[in-house]
Design a protein around this motif. Sequence first.
Motif, PDB file in Angstrom:
ATOM      1  N   PRO A  37      -2.629 -48.361  32.125  1.00 44.47           N
ATOM      2  CA  PRO A  37      -3.399 -47.113  31.179  1.00 44.47           C
ATOM      3  C   PRO A  37      -3.705 -47.658  30.037  1.00 44.47           C
ATOM      4  CG  PRO A  37      -0.848 -46.349  31.595  1.00 44.47           C
ATOM      5  CD  PRO A  37      -1.200 -47.663  32.339  1.00 44.47           C
ATOM      6  N   PRO A  38      -5.089 -47.411  29.401  1.00 48.39           N
ATOM      7  CA  PRO A  38      -5.458 -47.919  28.157  1.00 48.39           C
ATOM      8  C   PRO A  38      -4.590 -47.225  26.914  1.00 48.39           C
ATOM      9  CG  PRO A  38      -6.817 -46.304  29.041  1.00 48.39           C
ATOM     10  CD  PRO A  38      -5.715 -46.483  30.044  1.00 48.39           C
ATOM     11  N   ILE A  39      -4.015 -46.152  27.127  1.00 47.73           N
ATOM     12  CA  ILE A  39      -3.328 -45.500  25.989  1.00 47.73           C
ATOM     13  C   ILE A  39      -1.865 -45.330  26.502  1.00 47.73           C
ATOM     14  CG2 ILE A  39      -2.931 -43.731  24.464  1.00 47.73           C
ATOM     15  CD1 ILE A  39      -5.872 -43.517  24.419  1.00 47.73           C
ATOM     16  N   ASN A  40      -0.904 -45.759  25.592  1.00 51.98           N
ATOM     17  CA  ASN A  40       0.613 -45.593  26.044  1.00 51.98           C
ATOM     18  C   ASN A  40       1.087 -44.699  24.785  1.00 51.98           C
ATOM     19  OD1 ASN A  40       0.887 -47.401  23.996  1.00 51.98           O
ATOM     20  ND2 ASN A  40       1.467 -49.204  25.409  1.00 51.98           N
ATOM     21  N   GLU A  41       2.390 -44.735  25.106  1.00 53.94           N
ATOM     22  CA  GLU A  41       3.058 -43.856  23.857  1.00 53.94           C
ATOM     23  C   GLU A  41       3.287 -44.384  22.666  1.00 53.94           C
ATOM     24  OE1 GLU A  41       7.011 -42.252  25.165  1.00 53.94           O
ATOM     25  OE2 GLU A  41       6.399 -41.655  27.124  1.00 53.94           O
ATOM     26  N   GLN A  42       3.450 -45.887  22.696  1.00 55.95           N
ATOM     27  CA  GLN A  42       3.422 -46.185  21.499  1.00 55.95           C
ATOM     28  C   GLN A  42       2.117 -46.337  20.605  1.00 55.95           C
ATOM     29  OE1 GLN A  42       6.176 -47.614  19.916  1.00 55.95           O
ATOM     30  NE2 GLN A  42       4.901 -47.995  18.038  1.00 55.95           N
ATOM     31  N   MET A  43       0.864 -46.376  21.229  1.00 59.84           N
ATOM     32  CA  MET A  43      -0.515 -46.161  20.581  1.00 59.84           C
ATOM     33  C   MET A  43      -0.558 -44.799  20.088  1.00 59.84           C
ATOM     34  SD  MET A  43      -2.813 -48.334  23.167  1.00 59.84           S
ATOM     35  CE  MET A  43      -2.745 -50.201  23.571  1.00 59.84           C
ATOM     36  N   LEU A  44      -0.225 -43.897  21.030  1.00 59.78           N
ATOM     37  CA  LEU A  44      -0.499 -42.520  20.625  1.00 59.78           C
ATOM     38  C   LEU A  44       0.397 -42.249  19.289  1.00 59.78           C
ATOM     39  CD1 LEU A  44      -1.789 -39.939  22.084  1.00 59.78           C
ATOM     40  CD2 LEU A  44      -0.031 -39.587  23.128  1.00 59.78           C
ATOM     41  N   ARG A  45       1.591 -42.688  19.325  1.00 62.90           N
ATOM     42  CA  ARG A  45       2.510 -42.584  18.249  1.00 62.90           C
ATOM     43  C   ARG A  45       1.806 -42.991  16.978  1.00 62.90           C
ATOM     44  NH1 ARG A  45       7.165 -43.914  20.358  1.00 62.90           N
ATOM     45  NH2 ARG A  45       7.776 -41.817  20.453  1.00 62.90           N
ATOM     46  N   THR A  46       1.304 -44.450  17.110  1.00 68.23           N
ATOM     47  CA  THR A  46       0.751 -44.825  15.910  1.00 68.23           C
ATOM     48  C   THR A  46      -0.666 -44.092  15.563  1.00 68.23           C
ATOM     49  OG1 THR A  46       1.405 -47.051  16.753  1.00 68.23           O
ATOM     50  CG2 THR A  46      -0.216 -47.156  15.191  1.00 68.23           C
ATOM     51  N   MET A  47      -1.366 -43.759  16.453  1.00 65.99           N
ATOM     52  CA  MET A  47      -2.736 -42.738  16.085  1.00 65.99           C
ATOM     53  C   MET A  47      -2.204 -41.635  15.527  1.00 65.99           C
ATOM     54  SD  MET A  47      -5.252 -43.421  19.245  1.00 65.99           S
ATOM     55  CE  MET A  47      -4.479 -42.231  20.313  1.00 65.99           C
TER      56      MET A  47
END
Length: 78
Positions: A37-47
Amino acid sequence: MGTLWVVLIAIAALVVGLLLGFLIARKTMMSYLQKNPPINEQMLRTMMMQMGQKPSQKKINQMMRSMNQQMDSNKKKK
C-alpha cells in the motif's frame, strides 16, 4: 485484395495486443498496490506530526482501517 487482408489482420493484431497489454499491466499494478500500500502507519504518523497533531496509536489504527475500507469499496465497484 490480398494486401487489404494483411493490413486488416495487422490492425486487428495491434488492437488486440494493446488491449491485452493494458489489461495485464492494470492487473499487475492492482496486485502490487494491494501488496504494497502507498501509505503505511509510519507515513501516516509523520503526516499527522507535520500537521501539528499528536498521533495516538488508536487514531492511526482508525485512519488505516478507514483507508483500507475505502480501498476495498473502490475495488468492489470495478
